[in-house]
Write an enzyme that holds these catalytic residues in place. Structure first.
Site, short mmCIF file in Angstrom:
data_model
loop_
_atom_site.label_atom_id
_atom_site.label_comp_id
_atom_site.label_asym_id
_atom_site.label_seq_id
_atom_site.Cartn_x
_atom_site.Cartn_y
_atom_site.Cartn_z
N LYS A 115 0.82 -1.22 0.00
CA LYS A 115 0.00 0.00 0.00
C LYS A 115 0.85 1.26 0.00
O LYS A 115 0.44 2.28 -0.56
CB LYS A 115 -0.96 0.00 1.20
N LYS A 197 -7.06 -12.50 -7.93
CA LYS A 197 -8.31 -12.51 -7.18
C LYS A 197 -9.19 -11.34 -7.61
O LYS A 197 -8.67 -10.26 -7.90
CB LYS A 197 -7.95 -12.37 -5.69
N LYS A 200 -11.85 -5.00 -5.86
CA LYS A 200 -12.36 -3.68 -6.26
C LYS A 200 -11.22 -2.78 -6.71
O LYS A 200 -11.45 -1.75 -7.33
CB LYS A 200 -13.19 -3.05 -5.14
#
Ligand code: TRP
Length: 333
Positions: A115, A197, A200
């Site tokens: 992140k 996977k 969003k």
């Protein structure tokens, strides 16, 4: 009886709309669990602000997520449903646990590394510290199990380490929870890059299907789903990840087995299969979407659910917090 049930807790960040992947992989299985476990589910709104959020959107998504959970079958009478920021004890315990978590441990978190690479302009302390708040979220309810996906396993491991460290100093204050990997629970992949996977944060908007999405948009995404250069509908996740993923979705939506699906589409092209998967998914999602929309019109009801949830959660959370405060040496008020 209630007291003998094992406790289970999980949170989802209202940082985006609910995806088909999180429904089939997780939420769908939550409804049945209530008979076996004492379950806590919360909207992890405090976690979402580790990256910038639009305030009005965050508020809307938090409530919409609650409505969607209920529409997915989570009965607020049987489960404790609440909003994280409504239970201040999470943040309070989070501070204490900060002082029992090592800098080095947090730098090793793979999600932090990912992140901070993604949000290089905003590597704030909250982003770094997020696993400690998550540990507080968990430990404060003394759960036996924490159902999480692969991406959160490292955080649950850290949570266990923190609990053991604290217990090692002060005696058995926290139950050390186990990650709970459901036996059934699909791992739904992206429609446009089926090696990844469904998420969003997929850069291709066609890769991710949303639970509450407009049926026409959903149908289009399935029509565009990436397949392979063969023509047979056959389950083979290694060589045919796209088709196998669609089969998985179809199996979930219809209850059919892979054998049955292979027979059903024997000799038919991928086009017909993709349309069928789209149609079945739309029908599976329709009642959920309609019920979510109905609930969202009933603001008073939703408010009552999250208020009652926060009250019940606070009662348990404050018990743990008082114990912790006492152990570390804070003067009781
Ligand atoms: N970090 C989790 C996620 O991003 C959400 C979360 C926050 C959570 N607190 C939690 C999950 C406690 C389980 C338990 O998916």
């Amino acid at each position: 009886m209630e007291d003998q049930k094992k406790v289970m807790l999980s949170g989802i960040q209202p940082s985006g709309e609910l995806t088909l992947g999180s429904y089939l992989g997780a939420i769908r299985n939550w409804a049945e669990r209530a008979d076996q476990f004492d379950c806590y589910y919360f909207m992890a709104d405090m976690h979402t602000i580790t990256v910038r959020q639009n305030p009005a959107e965050l508020r809307r998504r938090t409530v919409s997520q609650l409505a969607a959970y209920i529409a997915c079958g989570l009965d607020p009478e049987k489960n404790t449903l609440f909003i994280q920021s409504h239970v201040p004890a999470h943040a309070q315990l989070g501070w204490v646990l900060n002082c029992y978590t090592m800098y080095g441990e947090l730098t090793r978190m793979t999600q932090f590394k990912a992140k901070s690479a993604q949000h290089a302009e905003n590597i704030n302390a909250g982003l770094f510290d997020y696993p400690v708040l998550m540990a507080a979220d968990i430990l404060i309810y003394q759960p036996d199990y924490v159902p999480v996906g692969d991406d959160q396993k490292q955080h649950v491991e850290l949570c266990r380490d923190i609990a053991e460290r604290f217990n090692g100093i002060y005696g058995p204050v926290f139950k050390v929870p186990e990650p709970y990997i459901p036996k059934v629970g699909a791992r739904i992949m992206s429609l446009s890059s089926p090696e990844d996977k469904m998420s969003k944060s997929d850069h291709d908007p066609n890769g991710c299907v949303y639970l509450l999405e407009d049926p026409a948009v959903m149908a289009k995404k399935f029509k565009r789903a990436v397949t392979d250069s063969e023509t047979s509908v056959r389950f083979d996740p290694v060589n045919k990840p796209g088709i196998s993923n669609l089969m998985q979705i179809y199996a979930c939506a219809t209850g059919r087995t892979y054998d049955e699906i292979e027979k059903e589409f024997d000799g038919m092209g991928y086009g017909a299969f993709k349309t069928a998967v789209g149609d079945a998914t739309i029908e599976m999602c329709r009642p959920i979407r309609e019920e979510t929309e109905r609930l969202l019109k009933d603001k008073a009801y939703l408010e009552q659910v999250y208020t009652a949830g926060a009250e019940k959660a606070s009662y348990i959370a404050n018990k743990t917090l008082r114990k912790v405060y006492k152990k570390v040496g804070f003067v009781p008020r």
